[in-house]
Scaffold this motif. Sequence first.
Motif, PDB file in Angstrom:
ATOM      1  N   MET B  35       0.864  -1.075  -0.020  1.00 45.25           N
ATOM      2  CA  MET B  35       0.165   0.018   0.043  1.00 45.25           C
ATOM      3  C   MET B  35       0.771   1.118   0.049  1.00 45.25           C
ATOM      4  O   MET B  35       0.153   2.399  -0.316  1.00 45.25           O
ATOM      5  CB  MET B  35      -1.031   0.143   1.134  1.00 45.25           C
ATOM      6  N   PRO B  37       3.128   2.884  -1.964  1.00 48.23           N
ATOM      7  CA  PRO B  37       3.166   3.856  -2.785  1.00 48.23           C
ATOM      8  C   PRO B  37       1.841   4.717  -3.034  1.00 48.23           C
ATOM      9  O   PRO B  37       1.661   5.952  -3.122  1.00 48.23           O
ATOM     10  CB  PRO B  37       3.290   3.148  -4.097  1.00 48.23           C
ATOM     11  N   GLY B  38       0.744   3.676  -3.022  1.00 50.14           N
ATOM     12  CA  GLY B  38      -0.622   4.341  -3.032  1.00 50.14           C
ATOM     13  C   GLY B  38      -0.803   5.373  -1.912  1.00 50.14           C
ATOM     14  O   GLY B  38      -1.395   6.644  -2.026  1.00 50.14           O
ATOM     15  N   LEU B  39      -0.457   4.886  -0.488  1.00 51.53           N
ATOM     16  CA  LEU B  39      -0.905   5.789   0.286  1.00 51.53           C
ATOM     17  C   LEU B  39      -0.021   7.109   0.701  1.00 51.53           C
ATOM     18  O   LEU B  39      -0.563   8.098   1.044  1.00 51.53           O
ATOM     19  CB  LEU B  39      -0.539   4.901   1.835  1.00 51.53           C
TER      20      LEU B  39
END
Lengths: 275, 312
Positions: B35, B37-39
Amino acid sequence: MRIISKSLKKLFLYFWLIVFALFMMGPFLWLVSVSLMPGENVFSFPPKIFPTFIDFKNYIEVWEFMDFFKYIWNTVVMAVIGVVLSIFFSCLTAYPLAVFKFKGRDTIFLLLVATMIIPAAAGLVVNYLTINALGLMDTYLGVILPSIISVFNIFLMRQAYMGVPLEIRDSGKMDGASEFRIWFQLIMPMVKPAIAVIGLLEFMAFWNNFLWPIIVLNDTSKYPIASALSFLNGQFSFNFGWIAAGTVISVIPIIVVFLFTQKYYMEGISGAVKG
Amino acid sequence: MLNTQLLKEQEIKKAGIKSERKRKSSEAKIAWLFMAPGLVLLCLFVFWPIIYSVPLAFTNYSVISETKFIGLENFTRAFTDTNFIVSLKNSMLYVIVVPFIQLFSILMAILVNRKMAGIKFFRSAYYIPVVTSMVAVAIIWGWLLSQNGVVNYILMSVGIIDEKISWLSNFDTALWALMFITLWKGLGYYMMIYLAGLQAIPQDLVEAAQIDGANRWQVIRHITIPLLKPYVFFCSLISLMGAIRVFDEVFVLTSGGPGNATLTSSVYIYQQGFQQFDFGYSSALGLIVSAIIMVISIVIFAFNKKGGVNPY
């Protein structure tokens, strides 16, 4: 008797189908008709609804005036980079939320839901300041970056992952594959329809986005097509034929994309709600 | 003998729990890795705007003057700002469009939920307004709804109105004209969702009811509507949020005018930020509107607790 009542019913249904179709499509058809009649005033009364003659002069002139290839190219570049990144980030982020059990999962999920109530305009100000601080003003990256992660897409992917049978992951584990390989080689191929949907949704969003590019880009020659159209409309609002032709040019590619991909798209929309 | 066996079993269990724990913690690590990179992006462009607008709302941050902490001044100003009050009222008024969108999109879904020659054509035709940009829609409807536009021509020849109305620049009609455009652009989207809902209804259930002598209205009343309920909830919620936060239509067609007839809260927040460059005040308004929307959604979810509807 039965046959008559059946065909009457059919006639009745087609009547309503056509009425709705005229309501939804009529404005576009009228736009096409305006764009094909150079010199006609849109604001004359009674308005000309059907073309009395057909002339492509508007298209030729507006194409010469505005380099549509450039704007379409700008849009395609931004959309393709944006779509690829968006798919990558959504797929990665949603995966643990669907398959792993870990502390904080529910908190993250709740936080994501909560973000959907913030008025879009409120985020614009701070995002503008952030992009400015990152030195990304007047760049494509500045346009793309804020929209490549979308909570909606994360939910959609999570839903898709939850539909993949657990045995597939287990079989990957038996063979000693790493979690990353399991995700990439076993799970990803199973969620291709959902990937197609977020790809399409994002592509349409990038194609139609006009406000954020205007805020970030100072150089109008970098504009995507929707921003360019709004610029044209602001500058030449008196030249109806040009604007009508420009609008038709800007709308046709996305309609074509939609018509060719609607099968996946509609399946995906229904899949997204079913959860 | 028995004792030792029990002990052994306990030991095995303990070991199992240990390895289970180990597995869980390693799973958690991998989860966060996935998670990360997305976070990071979410934090930067979704959470940060929310967090940062809180301190910003208590300052006079703008491009013109030096930034100072001004306490609650922005908030007291907001509640005496007639334009802001009007914009809130207009945003609430905009919600009137929601039941109309839902009603017509359900009717359209029922209409296209059958096997007929050309039905696919009609489904896509109804969807095309959804995929076109708001800029294009605004240009088309701006002309159609003008003083000498096609809408006036049609309404006058049918005899519904006697005088030309310039729908978007008349103080009394502008907001309603915008709602109409929202309706027109949104119908296809909700129709698709309802169509999915209708097609998910098991056909044997309908047949069983028909065998028991139910007529068409009874089928709709007792099977279709109850099974469609979660979809209605989902769609109403989405379009309610959309209506309260409406921006694009208003921004490109009227930018709040004539006067403040169509000024919605999102447009006002935008104007304060990007036209007045009063970022502090704009942030304060954003916080107030977010709080209002939050209260509304909590109320809705509290009422709908029993429905158990997944947000997605």
